[in-house]
Each structure stands twice: as C-alpha cells, then as structure tokens.
Scaffold this motif. Structure first.
Motif, mmCIF file in Angstrom:
data_model
loop_
_atom_site.group_PDB
_atom_site.id
_atom_site.type_symbol
_atom_site.label_atom_id
_atom_site.label_comp_id
_atom_site.label_asym_id
_atom_site.label_seq_id
_atom_site.Cartn_x
_atom_site.Cartn_y
_atom_site.Cartn_z
ATOM 1 N N ASN A 95 0.918 -1.421 -0.012
ATOM 2 C CA ASN A 95 0.026 -0.125 0.044
ATOM 3 C C ASN A 95 0.717 1.665 -0.225
ATOM 4 O O ASN A 95 0.388 2.482 0.278
ATOM 5 C CB ASN A 95 -1.265 -0.078 1.068
ATOM 6 C CG ASN A 95 -2.040 -0.620 0.613
ATOM 7 O OD1 ASN A 95 -2.989 -0.900 0.300
ATOM 8 N ND2 ASN A 95 -1.736 -2.023 1.514
ATOM 9 N N ILE A 96 1.928 1.191 -0.037
ATOM 10 C CA ILE A 96 3.136 2.279 0.043
ATOM 11 C C ILE A 96 2.771 2.774 -1.291
ATOM 12 O O ILE A 96 2.537 2.429 -3.155
ATOM 13 C CB ILE A 96 4.551 2.024 -0.078
ATOM 14 C CG1 ILE A 96 4.723 1.479 1.238
ATOM 15 C CG2 ILE A 96 5.155 3.022 -0.664
ATOM 16 C CD1 ILE A 96 5.947 1.068 1.549
ATOM 17 N N ASP A 97 2.652 4.553 -0.910
ATOM 18 C CA ASP A 97 2.678 5.488 -2.816
ATOM 19 C C ASP A 97 2.838 6.793 -2.068
ATOM 20 O O ASP A 97 2.838 7.328 -1.150
ATOM 21 C CB ASP A 97 0.678 5.685 -2.581
ATOM 22 C CG ASP A 97 0.966 6.425 -3.712
ATOM 23 O OD1 ASP A 97 1.377 6.856 -3.854
ATOM 24 O OD2 ASP A 97 -0.825 6.398 -4.064
ATOM 25 N N THR A 98 3.849 6.481 -2.595
ATOM 26 C CA THR A 98 4.881 7.903 -1.966
ATOM 27 C C THR A 98 4.193 9.540 -2.587
ATOM 28 O O THR A 98 5.004 10.496 -1.840
ATOM 29 C CB THR A 98 6.161 8.165 -2.917
ATOM 30 O OG1 THR A 98 6.455 7.839 -4.479
ATOM 31 C CG2 THR A 98 7.328 6.789 -3.135
ATOM 32 N N SER A 99 3.462 9.513 -2.811
ATOM 33 C CA SER A 99 2.726 10.573 -3.891
ATOM 34 C C SER A 99 2.010 11.044 -2.506
ATOM 35 O O SER A 99 0.595 12.359 -2.473
ATOM 36 C CB SER A 99 2.058 10.905 -4.757
ATOM 37 O OG SER A 99 0.648 10.077 -5.371
ATOM 38 N N ASP A 100 1.378 10.112 -1.877
ATOM 39 C CA ASP A 100 0.587 10.504 -0.637
ATOM 40 C C ASP A 100 0.271 10.440 0.839
ATOM 41 O O ASP A 100 0.724 9.613 1.814
ATOM 42 C CB ASP A 100 -0.515 9.013 -0.935
ATOM 43 C CG ASP A 100 -2.083 9.201 -0.091
ATOM 44 O OD1 ASP A 100 -2.033 10.576 1.306
ATOM 45 O OD2 ASP A 100 -3.194 8.635 -0.639
ATOM 46 N N PRO A 101 0.891 11.710 1.582
ATOM 47 C CA PRO A 101 1.419 11.744 2.028
ATOM 48 C C PRO A 101 0.360 10.928 3.766
ATOM 49 O O PRO A 101 0.709 11.070 4.724
ATOM 50 C CB PRO A 101 1.683 13.507 2.932
ATOM 51 C CG PRO A 101 1.630 14.266 1.167
ATOM 52 C CD PRO A 101 0.512 12.871 0.353
ATOM 53 N N ARG A 102 -0.676 11.473 3.378
ATOM 54 C CA ARG A 102 -2.110 10.681 3.977
ATOM 55 C C ARG A 102 -2.138 9.895 4.581
ATOM 56 O O ARG A 102 -2.047 8.769 5.697
ATOM 57 C CB ARG A 102 -3.319 11.281 4.215
ATOM 58 C CG ARG A 102 -3.550 13.129 4.033
ATOM 59 C CD ARG A 102 -4.833 12.758 3.881
ATOM 60 N NE ARG A 102 -4.882 15.064 4.035
ATOM 61 C CZ ARG A 102 -5.496 15.066 5.121
ATOM 62 N NH1 ARG A 102 -5.733 14.002 6.697
ATOM 63 N NH2 ARG A 102 -5.750 16.168 5.779
ATOM 64 N N ARG A 103 -1.918 8.356 3.627
ATOM 65 C CA ARG A 103 -1.477 7.332 3.880
ATOM 66 C C ARG A 103 -0.646 6.808 4.004
ATOM 67 O O ARG A 103 -0.503 5.868 4.730
ATOM 68 C CB ARG A 103 -1.222 6.839 2.231
ATOM 69 C CG ARG A 103 -1.307 5.173 2.139
ATOM 70 C CD ARG A 103 -1.280 4.216 0.815
ATOM 71 N NE ARG A 103 -2.856 4.156 0.122
ATOM 72 C CZ ARG A 103 -2.731 4.114 -1.186
ATOM 73 N NH1 ARG A 103 -1.978 3.496 -1.600
ATOM 74 N NH2 ARG A 103 -4.134 3.909 -1.385
ATOM 75 N N ALA A 104 0.662 7.279 3.955
ATOM 76 C CA ALA A 104 2.168 7.085 4.604
ATOM 77 C C ALA A 104 1.733 7.195 6.317
ATOM 78 O O ALA A 104 2.686 6.086 6.646
ATOM 79 C CB ALA A 104 3.288 8.192 4.038
ATOM 80 N N LEU A 105 1.155 8.534 6.734
ATOM 81 C CA LEU A 105 0.924 8.837 8.027
ATOM 82 C C LEU A 105 0.186 7.351 8.684
ATOM 83 O O LEU A 105 0.693 6.880 9.669
ATOM 84 C CB LEU A 105 0.503 9.291 8.157
ATOM 85 C CG LEU A 105 -0.005 10.092 10.081
ATOM 86 C CD1 LEU A 105 1.374 10.639 10.566
ATOM 87 C CD2 LEU A 105 -0.555 11.306 9.546
ATOM 88 N N MET A 106 -0.355 6.752 7.800
ATOM 89 C CA MET A 106 -1.543 6.064 8.461
ATOM 90 C C MET A 106 -0.437 4.359 8.391
ATOM 91 O O MET A 106 -0.761 3.638 9.161
ATOM 92 C CB MET A 106 -2.966 5.091 7.059
ATOM 93 C CG MET A 106 -3.837 4.297 7.790
ATOM 94 S SD MET A 106 -3.077 2.843 6.674
ATOM 95 C CE MET A 106 -2.821 2.998 5.050
#
Length: 325
Positions: free
Chosen positions: A289-300
């Motif tokens: 689920n890593i997406d380097t363009s999605d900071p919110r997902r990174a925090l989750m």
C-alpha cells in the motif's frame, strides 16, 4: 499538509496567535481537548499527542522480554518489567523528542508539518524546553535504576546514539539508520533485564528492530519529501526515491528473517511462529500500500506498525503461556 491549519483544541502562544493541534497528532487527543492550555506546549514537546512514538520505542522492549520468558520457560514475561518499560518509553520518547526539537528548531520552522511545533512557533522558549528535557530525563533515570546493574549500564550506553541522532539528517542520507540504532535498543533491554546479560536471541531481536525502524521511518519520511528537498534535509525516503517500496520491502524482509533466526534459539513453539507470520503479513500489507505521492496514506501506514508489533508480542506471550502450561 499544513502545520498551521485551524482546528479544535487550539490554545494561544505568547504572541496571542492560535496554536492548533499538530497535523500528525492523534485526532481528538486529550492533549488538544482536555489539557490546560498552559501545559499543552510541553505535552506536545513530549509527543504525548502522538502516542505512536512511545509505542514504537516500547515494542522492542516487550518483544525481548517476551522472548526471554519463552527461553526461560516462564508462563509470562515479568509484568513489573513490562510496566517499567512502558513508563520509561513514554518518558524517554518525550526527552528524546524535546532534545530533537531544541536542536532542529530552525529547520522545523521551514517545514510545513513541523513549523507549528512548540519551539519554532514560539509557544515555548529554549530555556523552558531544556528544563523540561531535564525533568523527563530524570524520570527516565529513576525508571532505569529499577533494573539490574547490567541493564542500567546498557541503558545508559544508548544515550550516545540518542545524542548524535538529530545531527544525522544534516550529514547522511540515512539518518533513519541512527534512529533505528536508538529506537531498537529495547530489543537488548528486555533480555538484559531478565537475565543480566546478552545472548544471540537479544542481538537478533535488536538487529530486526533496527531494520524495522528504518523501514517504518522511511514510510513516515514520505510526508516531508517536498519540503525536505527544498530545505536540504536528508532522509532515506529521498535517497531511495522511486525505489522506496522495494527498499522498504527488503528492510521488512530482513526484519522477518532475523526474527525467524531468533525463534529457534529461544526454543519457540508453533504459536510463536504464528505470531511472526502475522507480523510478516502485516508488513507485506504495508509494502503493497505504499504510495510516495500520498502523505496521508504514509502516516496511516507508519502508525499501523504499532499493531504489527503487538501481533508479534502477543504471539510470543501466548507461546510462553502454552509451553509453560
């Protein structure tokens, strides 16, 4: 992700401007809703509003304590030790974060996610922050002194790594490695507290916790990619670039491999291996689920490592209980 968006739980800094909850704080945390306004800046310095930090510092301690219980044939880890590690993790996470913020206050003022922190926003001065750091360090020392002499000396040795960490982002592209060496120290402490020495299982758990820390903090650093490039802050996420998912996957694989090597040396049973399998499955889900363009997902994803670590801890504890019974 702005560090100055308005929101619930705002208090006033010395200039009279609103000081809202920080963007990576737990939503609706009691620090931002119930704590007296004059205490909120200090609680934020200690990251009380971001409990994931002390969880991640605590979990290697608990893994190591649970592994020691399995190795010793005890039904449970030493519950007193688990409680002491919890108190120590909260205090020392707070001390380390306060020290880091004192050193990084000028850099933090240039990054959207961190410019609202108490020091760069002017809610707390350096002198007050230093005094608060001393108080937290004293609490941590009191906790540490409850263990045996070997564990006390081992715990004090970790301070050398903690002292240099804030400067690493200025000189190396892998400051996460130094963070890992510090945050994983509990992988040694749980075993040392139980046995008064170190052995291969503890060293393997420590090494696994180091690679785990590098991986999850790389995910965390995705939030700051744009600002870090502008300001010149170095991070593993910037260094790995387009290969971030692959790099995190390899680091997580190394984590699982070292834990897999540790289990036979403590004579773990089936339940312990099932706990490791659940931990590995959670790490695989993160990588997918890593997406380097999605900071919110990174925090989750970063925050989800608490649950991953608890799965492993629960597996080790249940294995100890089953085998002792």
């Amino acid at each position: 992700m702005s560090g100055k968006r308005p929101g619930a739980g705002a208090d006033l800094n010395p200039s009279g401007a609103a000081s809202p909850a920080l963007p990576d704080a737990a939503a609706g945390h009691w620090v931002d809703t119930l704590a007296p306004p004059q205490l909120r800046p200090y609680l934020r310095l200690a990251r009380i509003d971001r409990p994931i930090g002390w969880w991640l510092l605590l979990l290697p301690c608990w893994w190591s304590a649970a592994a020691a219980a399995v190795a010793a044939g005890r039904a449970t880890p030493d519950l007193g030790h688990l409680a002491l590690f919890l108190g120590g993790a909260v205090a020392m996470r707070g001390a380390g974060s306060t020290y880091n913020d004192i050193v990084d206050r000028k850099l933090d003022a240039q990054v959207a996610r961190t410019r609202g922190r108490p020091l760069p926003s002017g809610q707390v001065g350096v002198r007050q922050a230093t005094a608060f750091l001393g108080l937290l360090a004293l609490i941590g020392l009191v906790v540490l002194l409850q263990f045996n002499g070997f564990a006390v000396a081992l715990g004090l040795a970790s301070l050398a790594i903690v002292a240099v960490y804030p400067f690493m982002k200025r000189i190396t592209s892998m400051p996460q490695l130094v963070l890992g060496l510090a945050f994983a120290w509990g992988g040694l402490m749980g075993w040392a507290a139980a046995f008064g020495d170190l052995a291969w299982p503890a060293l393997l758990i420590y090494a696994a916790a180091v690679t785990w820390t590098i991986a999850y903090d790389t995910i965390y650093a995705i939030q700051d990619l744009e600002d870090d490039e502008v300001v010149g802050i170095k991070s593993s996420a910037r260094w790995f670039g387009a290969h971030t998912r692959l790099a995190v996957g390899l680091l997580f694989a190394a984590t699982v491999a070292m834990l897999l090597a540790a289990l036979p040396s403590i004579r773990a049973g089936v339940v312990g291996y099932l706990g490791l399998a659940g931990f590995a499955a959670h790490l695989a889900w993160q990588v997918r689920n890593i997406d380097t363009s999605d900071p919110r997902r990174a925090l989750m994803l970063f925050r989800s490592n608490r649950d991953a670590g608890l799965i492993l801890f629960a597996g080790l504890c249940l294995d100890a209980l089953v085998r002792a019974g």
